[in-house]
Design an enzyme around this catalytic site. Structure first.
Site, PDB file in Angstrom:
ATOM      1  N   LYS A 125       5.102   1.267  -0.045  1.00  0.00           N
ATOM      2  CA  LYS A 125       4.692   0.340   1.020  1.00  0.00           C
ATOM      3  C   LYS A 125       5.906  -0.199   1.767  1.00  0.00           C
ATOM      4  O   LYS A 125       5.839  -0.427   2.975  1.00  0.00           O
ATOM      5  CB  LYS A 125       3.847  -0.787   0.433  1.00  0.00           C
ATOM      6  CG  LYS A 125       2.455  -0.297   0.069  1.00  0.00           C
ATOM      7  CD  LYS A 125       1.572  -1.382  -0.463  1.00  0.00           C
ATOM      8  CE  LYS A 125       0.176  -0.856  -0.731  1.00  0.00           C
ATOM      9  NZ  LYS A 125      -0.447  -1.488  -1.883  1.00  0.00           N
ATOM     10  N   LYS A 228      -5.090  12.414  -2.837  1.00  0.00           N
ATOM     11  CA  LYS A 228      -5.793  11.150  -3.099  1.00  0.00           C
ATOM     12  C   LYS A 228      -6.614  10.685  -1.915  1.00  0.00           C
ATOM     13  O   LYS A 228      -6.116  10.665  -0.786  1.00  0.00           O
ATOM     14  CB  LYS A 228      -4.756  10.074  -3.456  1.00  0.00           C
ATOM     15  CG  LYS A 228      -5.399   8.796  -3.941  1.00  0.00           C
ATOM     16  CD  LYS A 228      -4.455   7.606  -3.955  1.00  0.00           C
ATOM     17  CE  LYS A 228      -5.265   6.332  -4.133  1.00  0.00           C
ATOM     18  NZ  LYS A 228      -4.765   5.179  -3.472  1.00  0.00           N
ATOM     19  N   LYS A 231      -7.788   4.529   1.693  1.00  0.00           N
ATOM     20  CA  LYS A 231      -8.015   3.940   3.018  1.00  0.00           C
ATOM     21  C   LYS A 231      -6.853   4.232   3.953  1.00  0.00           C
ATOM     22  O   LYS A 231      -7.039   4.597   5.100  1.00  0.00           O
ATOM     23  CB  LYS A 231      -8.182   2.424   2.889  1.00  0.00           C
ATOM     24  CG  LYS A 231      -9.582   2.005   2.542  1.00  0.00           C
ATOM     25  CD  LYS A 231      -9.610   0.563   2.075  1.00  0.00           C
ATOM     26  CE  LYS A 231     -10.049   0.481   0.628  1.00  0.00           C
ATOM     27  NZ  LYS A 231      -9.683  -0.741  -0.057  1.00  0.00           N
TER      28      LYS A 231
HETATM   29  P1  ADP Z   1      -7.199   2.202  -1.465  1.00  0.00           P
HETATM   30  O1  ADP Z   1      -6.239   3.074  -2.219  1.00  0.00           O
HETATM   31  O2  ADP Z   1      -8.172   2.993  -0.692  1.00  0.00           O
HETATM   32  O3  ADP Z   1      -6.508   1.138  -0.655  1.00  0.00           O
HETATM   33  P2  ADP Z   1      -7.579   0.227  -3.494  1.00  0.00           P
HETATM   34  O4  ADP Z   1      -6.113   0.322  -3.702  1.00  0.00           O
HETATM   35  O5  ADP Z   1      -8.108  -1.063  -2.972  1.00  0.00           O
HETATM   36  O6  ADP Z   1      -8.038   1.415  -2.561  1.00  0.00           O
HETATM   37  O7  ADP Z   1      -8.294   0.615  -4.854  1.00  0.00           O
HETATM   38  C1  ADP Z   1      -9.274  -0.122  -5.536  1.00  0.00           C
HETATM   39  C2  ADP Z   1      -9.648   0.574  -6.838  1.00  0.00           C
HETATM   40  O8  ADP Z   1     -10.106   1.889  -6.575  1.00  0.00           O
HETATM   41  C3  ADP Z   1      -8.490   0.727  -7.832  1.00  0.00           C
HETATM   42  O9  ADP Z   1      -8.972   0.616  -9.145  1.00  0.00           O
HETATM   43  C4  ADP Z   1      -7.998   2.113  -7.588  1.00  0.00           C
HETATM   44  O10 ADP Z   1      -7.386   2.679  -8.722  1.00  0.00           O
HETATM   45  C5  ADP Z   1      -9.299   2.829  -7.288  1.00  0.00           C
HETATM   46  N1  ADP Z   1      -9.068   3.965  -6.408  1.00  0.00           N
HETATM   47  C6  ADP Z   1      -8.717   3.955  -5.084  1.00  0.00           C
HETATM   48  N2  ADP Z   1      -8.586   5.197  -4.604  1.00  0.00           N
HETATM   49  C7  ADP Z   1      -8.865   6.023  -5.637  1.00  0.00           C
HETATM   50  C8  ADP Z   1      -8.911   7.456  -5.781  1.00  0.00           C
HETATM   51  N3  ADP Z   1      -8.678   8.246  -4.758  1.00  0.00           N
HETATM   52  N4  ADP Z   1      -9.210   7.958  -7.000  1.00  0.00           N
HETATM   53  C9  ADP Z   1      -9.482   7.148  -8.052  1.00  0.00           C
HETATM   54  N5  ADP Z   1      -9.466   5.816  -7.987  1.00  0.00           N
HETATM   55  C10 ADP Z   1      -9.156   5.252  -6.804  1.00  0.00           C
END
Ligand code: ADP
Ligand code: TRP
Length: 363
Positions: A125, A228, A231
């Site tokens: 980040k 992966k 968002k």
């Molecule tokens: P993003 O990565 O889309 O910003 P977050 O970081 O808010 O999403 O993730 C919220 C939850 O969802 C966490 O527990 C994270 O490990 C899980 N998560 C997000 N993306 C994935 C993915 N592609 N595969 C598995 N778990 C995920």
């Protein structure tokens, strides 16, 4: 040890404590659903669950205020629509619990800047914030910058893991169901807990672990061939996507020119489609397409149609409930009011102890 293979024990009258949260940075996608939310759902009956919306964590990437508020409501509606039950679990918004930021300040006194800077998610980040592209850039130097530097990495981003550790430790959580990408944060949480205990000579915090029902932590892949779904990667299928949007996204998913010889290993983009299929489709369906790939008769268009169909079976009923719940402001605010009250009661007990242990006492 990061994974926990325990199965729920109904014999325990004191249920194990489960904590997890998702940042309010938009809508929930299939990565969130399979990596986190579906585990929350399966844990509700057997554990003392506390699930929240991490809006303070969302602030680390500077969303606009209106967007932040909308996202909090969306995720709450999505939690409920997916089946989280406010009568079974404590559901709250992180910023409704002021004990969390206070304990975050206290725990930060025991956290090193260096260990925070070495965290993978921080480096990613920070790189983005500074507009760095090369892997080899000297990120530490760029972060410190000089008086003339315009770009900055906000301190909240650096201390993200402290805040996350507090979210977890303030509840004395046993289990933290999260996706694979969060395991480093969980490791730091355990380290901070051990450090606090040993610094003050107490045995106060336990060491929470991820929870995957005996399996591996999951990484849901993206539709763009990347590893992966996320968002910020812009490659998501959202629970709220309507049928047309969803079908279009799946049909546009990246593939390749097809297998060149029998039984070859699929390329990453094609393997991603199989991984998604394994999550949503019946095993016979997956086998059918695996076999078709192996004997080179596969038609990606057919596979994608089937995949879209099977994803819709999961997401469409949730989408309908989201639309329904999202418009019920009264219900949403009742849920979070009740949740905040419960969460604050747990948090206040821990904060009181932590202040006492650290020597903050009334004169
Ligand atoms: P993003 O990565 O889309 O910003 P977050 O970081 O808010 O999403 O993730 C919220 C939850 O969802 C966490 O527990 C994270 O490990 C899980 N998560 C997000 N993306 C994935 C993915 N592609 N595969 C598995 N778990 C995920
Ligand atoms: N960092 C998590 C994510 O990006 C969100 C989060 C914040 C969290 N606090 C937490 C997850 C506490 C589990 C427990 O997905």
């Amino acid at each position: 040890m990061t994974d926990q293979n325990n199965t729920p024990s109904q014999a325990d009258d004191k249920k194990k404590i489960v904590v997890s949260g998702i940042r309010s940075t938009g809508n929930l996608h299939l990565g969130n659903y399979y990596g986190a939310l579906s585990k929350f759902l399966r844990m509700q009956d057997d554990y003392d669950c506390r699930f929240f919306i991490a809006d303070l964590h969302a602030l680390t990437t500077n969303p606009d205020p209106k967007q932040l508020h909308e996202s909090v409501k969306n995720i709450l509606a999505e939690y409920l629509a997916a089946g989280l039950d406010p009568e079974k679990s404590t559901l709250y918004v992180q910023s409704d619990v002021p004990e969390i930021p206070e304990m975050y300040l206290l725990l930060n006194m025991h956290v090193g800047i260096g260990e925070l800077m070495r965290t993978a998610s921080f480096k990613d980040k920070a790189r983005k914030a500074l507009g760095l592209t090369g892997e080899g850039d000297e990120i530490e130097k760029e972060i410190i910058g000089n008086e003339k530097s315009q770009a900055r990495v906000n301190a909240g981003l650096l201390t993200y893991p402290t805040l996350m550790a507090v979210d977890i430790l303030i509840h004395h959580a046993d289990f933290v169901p999260v996706g694979k990408d969060q395991e480093q944060h969980l490791e730091l949480t355990r380290r901070f807990a051990r450090r606090f205990n040993s610094f003050y000579g107490v045995d106060y915090f336990g060491e929470p672990v991820n929870f995957n029902f005996g399996g591996e932590a999951l990484k849901v892949p993206g539709l763009d061939g990347s590893g992966k779904m996320g968002k910020s990667e812009g490659n998501c299928i959202y629970l709220i996507d309507d049928e047309k949007t969803l079908r279009k996204k799946v049909m546009r998913a990246v593939t390749d020119e097809g297998p060149k010889e029998p039984n070859q290993k699929p390329s990453q983009p094609v393997e991603n489609l199989f991984t998604l299929m394994e999550l949503v489709s019946e095993p016979e369906v997956v086998k059918h397409y695996r076999d078709a790939y192996a004997d080179m008769s596969i038609r990606y268009g057919d596979m994608k149609k089937q995949l879209a169909e099977d994803i819709l079976k999961v997401t469409l009923p949730i989408r309908e409930r989201i639309l329904d719940i999202r418009s019920n402001d009264e219900y949403l605010s009742k849920v979070v009011r009740q949740g905040a009250e419960r969460a604050r009661a747990f948090a206040a007990d821990t904060l009181k102890d932590v202040r006492e242990i650290m020597g903050i006492r009334k004169i």
